[in-house]
Design an enzyme around this catalytic site. Structure first.
Site, PDB file in Angstrom:
ATOM      1  N   ASP A  71      51.138 -19.179  70.234  1.00 12.98           N
ATOM      2  CA  ASP A  71      51.988 -18.128  69.657  1.00 12.98           C
ATOM      3  C   ASP A  71      51.865 -16.865  70.481  1.00 12.98           C
ATOM      4  O   ASP A  71      50.968 -16.068  70.252  1.00 12.98           O
ATOM      5  CB  ASP A  71      51.586 -17.892  68.203  1.00 12.98           C
ATOM      6  CG  ASP A  71      52.497 -16.920  67.492  1.00 12.98           C
ATOM      7  OD1 ASP A  71      53.584 -16.630  68.014  1.00 12.98           O
ATOM      8  OD2 ASP A  71      52.127 -16.469  66.394  1.00 12.98           O
ATOM      9  N   GLU A  73      57.287  -9.048  68.538  1.00 11.59           N
ATOM     10  CA  GLU A  73      57.801  -9.927  67.477  1.00 11.59           C
ATOM     11  C   GLU A  73      56.863  -9.887  66.281  1.00 11.59           C
ATOM     12  O   GLU A  73      57.297  -9.882  65.132  1.00 11.59           O
ATOM     13  CB  GLU A  73      57.922 -11.364  68.021  1.00 11.59           C
ATOM     14  CG  GLU A  73      58.573 -12.350  67.044  1.00 11.59           C
ATOM     15  CD  GLU A  73      57.620 -12.975  66.024  1.00 11.59           C
ATOM     16  OE1 GLU A  73      58.097 -13.533  65.034  1.00 11.59           O
ATOM     17  OE2 GLU A  73      56.382 -12.880  66.200  1.00 11.59           O
TER      18      GLU A  73
HETATM   19 ZN    ZN Z   1      52.822 -15.017  65.246  1.00  9.01          ZN
HETATM   20 ZN    ZN Z   2      55.403 -16.141  67.237  1.00 12.81          ZN
END
Ligand code: ZN
Ligand code: ZN
Length: 482
Positions: free
Chosen positions: A306, A340
Site C-alpha cells: 500500500d 491518498e
Molecule cells: Zn492505505
Molecule cells: Zn492505498
C-alpha cells in the site's frame, strides 16, 4: 522470470530482447461498422505482444523494490514523502517517459511519536498500540482511566454519557477475511469516526481493535477524523492479539484500568506533489489513458503493498506499452497521487487543476489493493459502446480475468472522477490476505509475490495497450455528460 534480473540494474528491459522496441506503430485507418477490421486485428496483435513481453519482465516488482529500499516510509508531507517525490521524478525520467512533471498539493503533516499502553488492573501488562493517523497526543503522563468495551460503533451510540464519561472507549469489532475485502468498509468506521462518537459521550480516549484480519501483534494504523465542535480525544489501535487479551479481562464486574500514552503531533502544512509521467500520443495526443497508484504511505511499514505495488504496476504497465509497441496513438499518463492516505488529497487537487481537460480522459484506473492476482475487470463505461471492446475482454478472460459490472467507481483516487464524466475501471485483485498487513509495520516488500505482481502488470499493460492504440471510446455520450 527469475530474481537475477534485479541485480542487473534497475531496468529489466536492459536485458530483455525487445527487437520490436521503438517506432513499430503504423497509424491505422479508423474502424468502420462492426466487422473486425485490419486495424482492430493490429490492436489485438499489440495487446498479445505486450502480454508476452510483460510476462517475462520483473519491472513492476523492481520499481516497488526501488521505492521501498531507497525511500521507505512516506507519510504525506514528511521527509520520506519529499524523497519519494524526487525518487518518482527520477524513476519516470530513467524509464524514458516523454514528459515528467509534478503538481503541488498542500497537505497537513502528522508525526506519530511514541505510543504505549499498559493494563493497570486487573492483570498488569503492556499492550501493543499505535496512534491513528491525525490523532492528538495524550498528556505527557498519559491517560489512566477505566475501559468500557463495545462490540461496534452502533452499540456505542446506544450507550449513555453516564457509562462513558471520563473513560477510555474500546471498540472491539472483528473483521473477517474476504477475497474482495468487503468487510473493511463495515469495520473502518470504528477507526475513522470512533473518536468523534466516543467524545460526544464524554470519553477521554478511544482505542480500537485493529482493522485487520491477522492475529499478529502488529497494530494497524490509518486515518481518523475529528469534527468541529466535538472535543478532540486521543485515538489508537491495539493489535488483534492484544484486543483478544484485553477482551478476555472483561469478566463479570471486573474493572479494567488502562494507561495509554501517545505523543503524536500535528506537524503543520507542507507541500507534497502528484508526480506525473506521460508518453505522448502520436495521433490523438489530447486523448488520455490514465493509470495510477498513490505515492504516499503510512509510516510503520515501507508501504510495499500500500501502495508501492500500485506505483510499480501502473508505471511498469505504461513503460511496457512504449517499449513493446512504440509511441502510443493516445497519450498514456501515469499519475502517482500524493496524500491518498489522508483523504484523497492529491486526487482532489488533480481534479481541480485539470477540470477543463477531464473530458479528454478516455479511461482512468488506479491499482491500490496490494499485489494479489487480478480476477475481474469492472468498468464504468458508456453502456452503449461497452461491448465494442469484446476482443479485449475475451483476451483477458483467457488468463482468468472476467468482465464484471459496469457500475464501479474505480480505485480510491479515481473514484471522484466518474461523476465528472470520466470512464473508469477497477481491476479486482485477490485481497484475501491484504488486510493482514495493511497499514502495519509488516507491509514490506517480502509480502509481494513476484508472479502475482507480474500478472497485475500484464493485465494493466494489456488494457493500457488496447485503450492507447484503438479507437475504442467509452466516454459518456455528449448529451449524457454532466
Ligand atoms: Zn492505505
Ligand atoms: Zn492505498
Amino acid at each position: 522470470m527469475n530474481t537475477s534480473f534485479y541485480k542487473a540494474g534497475f531496468c529489466a528491459f536492459s536485458i530483455l530482447t525487445l527487437a520490436s522496441c521503438g517506432a513499430t506503430y503504423t497509424p491505422q485507418p479508423a474502424k468502420e461498422g462492426l466487422e473486425v477490421t485490419p486495424a482492430q486485428n493490429q490492436v489485438m496483435e499489440y495487446v498479445r505482444k505486450v502480454q508476452n513481453q510483460s510476462d517475462e519482465s520483473d519491472l513492476a516488482f523492481e520499481i516497488v523494490k526501488s521505492l521501498t529500499v531507497e525511500v521507505g516510509p512516506r507519510i504525506p508531507g514528511s521527509s520520506g514523502d519529499k524523497r519519494a517525490v524526487v525518487w518518482a521524478e527520477n524513476k519516470l525520467n530513467e524509464l524514458g517517459f516523454d514528459k515528467v512533471y509534478k503538481q503541488a498539493v498542500r497537505v497537513r503533516n502528522w508525526e506519530r511519536g511514541f505510543a504505549d499502553a499498559n493494563v493497570i488492573k486487573p492483570y498488569p501488562q503492556p499492550l501493543v498500540i499505535t496512534a491513528l493517523g491525525g490523532s492528538i497526543a495524550t498528556p505527557e503522563s498519559g491517560i489512566e482511566a477505566p475501559v468500557v468495551m463495545f462490540e461496534s460503533l452502533e452499540a456505542l451510540s446506544k450507550a449513555s454519557a453516564n457509562e462513558i464519561e471520563g473513560k477510555i472507549v474500546f471498540l472491539n469489532t472483528r473483521m473477517q477475511r474476504h477475497k474482495a475485502g468487503r468487510f473493511y468498509s463495515q469495520v473502518v468506521p470504528n477507526r475513522v469516526n470512533g473518536a468523534v462518537e466516543a467524545s460526544k459521550l464524554g470519553a477521554s480516549a478511544v482505542i480500537i481493535r485493529s482493522v485487520g484480519t491477522d492475529n499478529s501483534r502488529f497494530a494497524h494504523t490509518g486515518v481518523m477524523r475529528y469534527e468541529d465542535g466535538v472535543t478532540k480525544i486521543p485515538a489508537g489501535a491495539i493489535s488483534i492479539a492484544d484486543a483478544n487479551n484485553l477482551e478476555a479481562m472483561f469478566t463479570g464486574n471486573t474493572e479494567v484500568l488502562l494507561n495509554i500514552n501517545m505523543q503524536a503531533k500535528d506537524a503543520g502544512w507542507q507541500t507534497s506533489y502528484n508526480v506525473i509521467g506521460e508518453f505522448t500520443g502520436t495521433e490523438k495526443p489530447n486523448e488520455v489513458v490514465l493509470v495510477s497508484g498513490h505515492l504516499d504511505s503510512w509510516d510503520e511499514g515501507t508501504g510495499a503493498l500500500d501502495d508501492g505495488a500500485g506505483v510499480g504496476i501502473a508505471t511498469a504497465a505504461a513503460t511496457l506499452v512504449k517499449k513493446v509497441v512504440g509511441q502510443p496513438k493516445r497519450t498514456i499518463r501515469v499519475v502517482l497521487f500524493a496524500a491518498e492516505e489522508i483523504g484523497l488529497i492529491g486526487a482532489r487537487q488533480y481534479v481541480r487543476d485539470n477540470k477543463d481537460s477531464l473530458k479528454n480522459i478516455i479511461m482512468a484506473g488506479e491499482s491500490d489493493f496490494g499485489a494479489g492476482p487480478i480476477y475481474q475487470i469492472d468498468t464504468r463505461f458508456n453502456e452503449a459502446v461497452r461491448s465494442d471492446a469484446s476482443e479485449l475482454y475475451a483476451e483477458l478472460a483467457k488468463i482468468g480475468v472476467v468482465l464484471g459490472n459496469n457500475t464501479t467507481n474505480g480505485g480510491p483516487d479515481v473514484s471522484i472522477m466518474p461523476k465528472l464524466g470520466v470512464p473508469v475501471i477497477a481491476l479486482k485483485q485477490d485481497g484475501t490476505y491484504y488486510f493482514d498487513y495493511h497499514h502495519t509495520p509488516n507491509d514490506t516488500l517480502d509480502k509481494i509475490n513476484l508472479a502475482d505482481i507480474t500478472q497485475n502488470q500484464t493485465v494493466w499493460a494489456m488494457i493500457t495497450t488496447y485503450m492507447a492504440m484503438s479507437d475504442f471510446d467509452p466516454r459518456p455520450a455528449p448529451e449524457a455528460a454532466p
